[in-house]
Design an enzyme around this catalytic site. Structure first.
Site, mmCIF file in Angstrom:
data_model
loop_
_atom_site.group_PDB
_atom_site.id
_atom_site.type_symbol
_atom_site.label_atom_id
_atom_site.label_comp_id
_atom_site.label_asym_id
_atom_site.label_seq_id
_atom_site.Cartn_x
_atom_site.Cartn_y
_atom_site.Cartn_z
ATOM 1 N N CYS A 108 57.628 45.181 38.447
ATOM 2 C CA CYS A 108 56.463 45.362 39.247
ATOM 3 C C CYS A 108 56.874 46.347 40.150
ATOM 4 O O CYS A 108 57.945 47.057 40.108
ATOM 5 C CB CYS A 108 56.056 43.942 39.692
ATOM 6 S SG CYS A 108 57.064 43.158 40.589
ATOM 7 N N CYS A 117 57.147 39.343 43.525
ATOM 8 C CA CYS A 117 55.906 38.726 43.302
ATOM 9 C C CYS A 117 55.875 38.477 41.943
ATOM 10 O O CYS A 117 56.115 37.548 41.049
ATOM 11 C CB CYS A 117 54.611 39.026 43.762
ATOM 12 S SG CYS A 117 54.738 38.927 45.810
ATOM 13 N N ARG A 118 55.164 39.475 41.158
ATOM 14 C CA ARG A 118 54.905 39.420 39.727
ATOM 15 C C ARG A 118 56.067 39.463 38.698
ATOM 16 O O ARG A 118 56.094 38.525 37.898
ATOM 17 C CB ARG A 118 54.097 40.550 39.606
ATOM 18 C CG ARG A 118 52.569 40.527 40.048
ATOM 19 C CD ARG A 118 51.824 41.837 39.958
ATOM 20 N NE ARG A 118 52.518 42.802 40.736
ATOM 21 C CZ ARG A 118 52.093 44.380 40.698
ATOM 22 N NH1 ARG A 118 50.970 44.516 40.034
ATOM 23 N NH2 ARG A 118 52.739 44.989 41.523
ATOM 24 N N SER A 119 56.773 40.038 38.748
ATOM 25 C CA SER A 119 58.006 40.414 37.880
ATOM 26 C C SER A 119 58.792 39.392 38.089
ATOM 27 O O SER A 119 59.402 38.749 36.770
ATOM 28 C CB SER A 119 58.593 41.895 37.880
ATOM 29 O OG SER A 119 59.211 42.046 39.051
ATOM 30 N N ASP A 172 48.076 42.959 41.807
ATOM 31 C CA ASP A 172 49.362 42.832 42.832
ATOM 32 C C ASP A 172 48.897 41.793 43.887
ATOM 33 O O ASP A 172 47.592 41.878 44.486
ATOM 34 C CB ASP A 172 49.438 44.071 43.589
ATOM 35 C CG ASP A 172 50.518 43.987 44.512
ATOM 36 O OD1 ASP A 172 50.859 42.989 45.088
ATOM 37 O OD2 ASP A 172 50.653 45.139 45.072
ATOM 38 N N ASN A 199 59.177 43.604 43.225
ATOM 39 C CA ASN A 199 60.066 42.824 42.604
ATOM 40 C C ASN A 199 60.207 41.376 43.252
ATOM 41 O O ASN A 199 61.285 40.864 43.308
ATOM 42 C CB ASN A 199 61.360 43.315 42.214
ATOM 43 C CG ASN A 199 62.522 42.578 41.191
ATOM 44 O OD1 ASN A 199 63.588 42.327 41.497
ATOM 45 N ND2 ASN A 199 61.777 41.909 40.391
HETATM 46 P P1 4NP Z 1 54.875 42.805 43.391
HETATM 47 O O1 4NP Z 1 53.976 42.555 44.966
HETATM 48 O O2 4NP Z 1 55.115 44.010 43.096
HETATM 49 O O3 4NP Z 1 54.104 41.958 42.523
HETATM 50 O O4 4NP Z 1 56.374 41.998 43.838
HETATM 51 C C1 4NP Z 1 54.514 43.361 46.052
HETATM 52 C C2 4NP Z 1 55.391 42.909 46.832
HETATM 53 C C3 4NP Z 1 55.762 43.699 47.967
HETATM 54 C C4 4NP Z 1 55.035 44.870 48.476
HETATM 55 C C5 4NP Z 1 54.263 45.361 47.398
HETATM 56 C C6 4NP Z 1 53.890 44.541 46.195
HETATM 57 N N1 4NP Z 1 55.494 45.694 49.411
HETATM 58 O O5 4NP Z 1 54.575 46.523 49.759
HETATM 59 O O6 4NP Z 1 56.406 45.088 50.102
#
Ligand code: 4NP
Length: 174
Positions: free
Chosen positions: A28, A33-35, A146, A31
């Site tokens: 994702c 939340c989702r992945s 997201d 790294n």
């Molecule tokens: P992820 O979510 O891609 O599912 O881990 C996010 C986590 C952090 C950020 C964006 C998306 N960020 O902009 O810090």
């Protein structure tokens, strides 16, 4: 709908069925939340099926904002309620990951575009698949949204989609 048969969009997945070790990398943006949640859900499915020795499962981000961090606290709390203990430490995806893994599973179109940019070869690019393509059609999602700027329901939605998609991905690989 369940993809118990060979997945139509990804016929090459079939060739992995006979492979002793199947290596899956979930991707994702952050790294956190989702992945890492996908990694936790997939590991739980593989363990429940007594199949851990035949799978290597990891996750990484296309971004570099959170390297070394545990998953987002909200993701850990929501996952823990469903029995998943997320202990992954954030890392950024590298071109060598395309050698080290058989499948590179993107959560959304932006992830896929970023992965295509760093894929070293055409064969490497062919390893990229979309997580939502494996979710039950009734979820009506073509990507894993997201949850970072969302409330609790965003994290629950991610876990619902991942549980469905990982179960179907596993069915295609076992
Ligand atoms: P992820 O979510 O891609 O599912 O881990 C996010 C986590 C952090 C950020 C964006 C998306 N960020 O902009 O810090």
């Amino acid at each position: 709908m369940k993809f118990n048969e060979e997945h139509k969009a990804y016929p090459h997945i079939k060739s992995l069925k006979d492979k002793d070790l199947k290596r899956i990398l979930f991707i994702c943006l952050g790294n956190i939340c989702r992945s890492p949640a996908a990694e936790g859900v997939m590991k739980a499915i593989v363990e429940a099926n007594g199949d851990s020795s035949r799978f290597e499962i990891d996750s990484a981000g296309t971004g570099n904002y959170h390297i070394g961090d545990l998953p987002d606290r909200r993701m850990r709390v929501h996952a823990q309620r469903r029995g998943y203990n997320l202990t992954h430490r954030c890392r950024q995806v590298t071109p060598s990951d395309f050698d080290d893994f058989d499948l590179i599973v993107a959560m959304d179109e932006s992830n896929r575009r970023n992965l295509c940019r760093i894929a070293p070869t055409v064969e490497a690019e062919n390893k990229i698949i979309m997580m939502a393509d494996f979710a039950d059609i009734t979820t009506r999602y073509d990507h894993i949204p997201d949850p970072y700027y969302e409330g609790a329901e965003g994290f629950e939605l991610v876990l619902d989609l991942l549980e469905s998609a990982c179960a179907n991905l596993y069915d295609n690989l076992k």
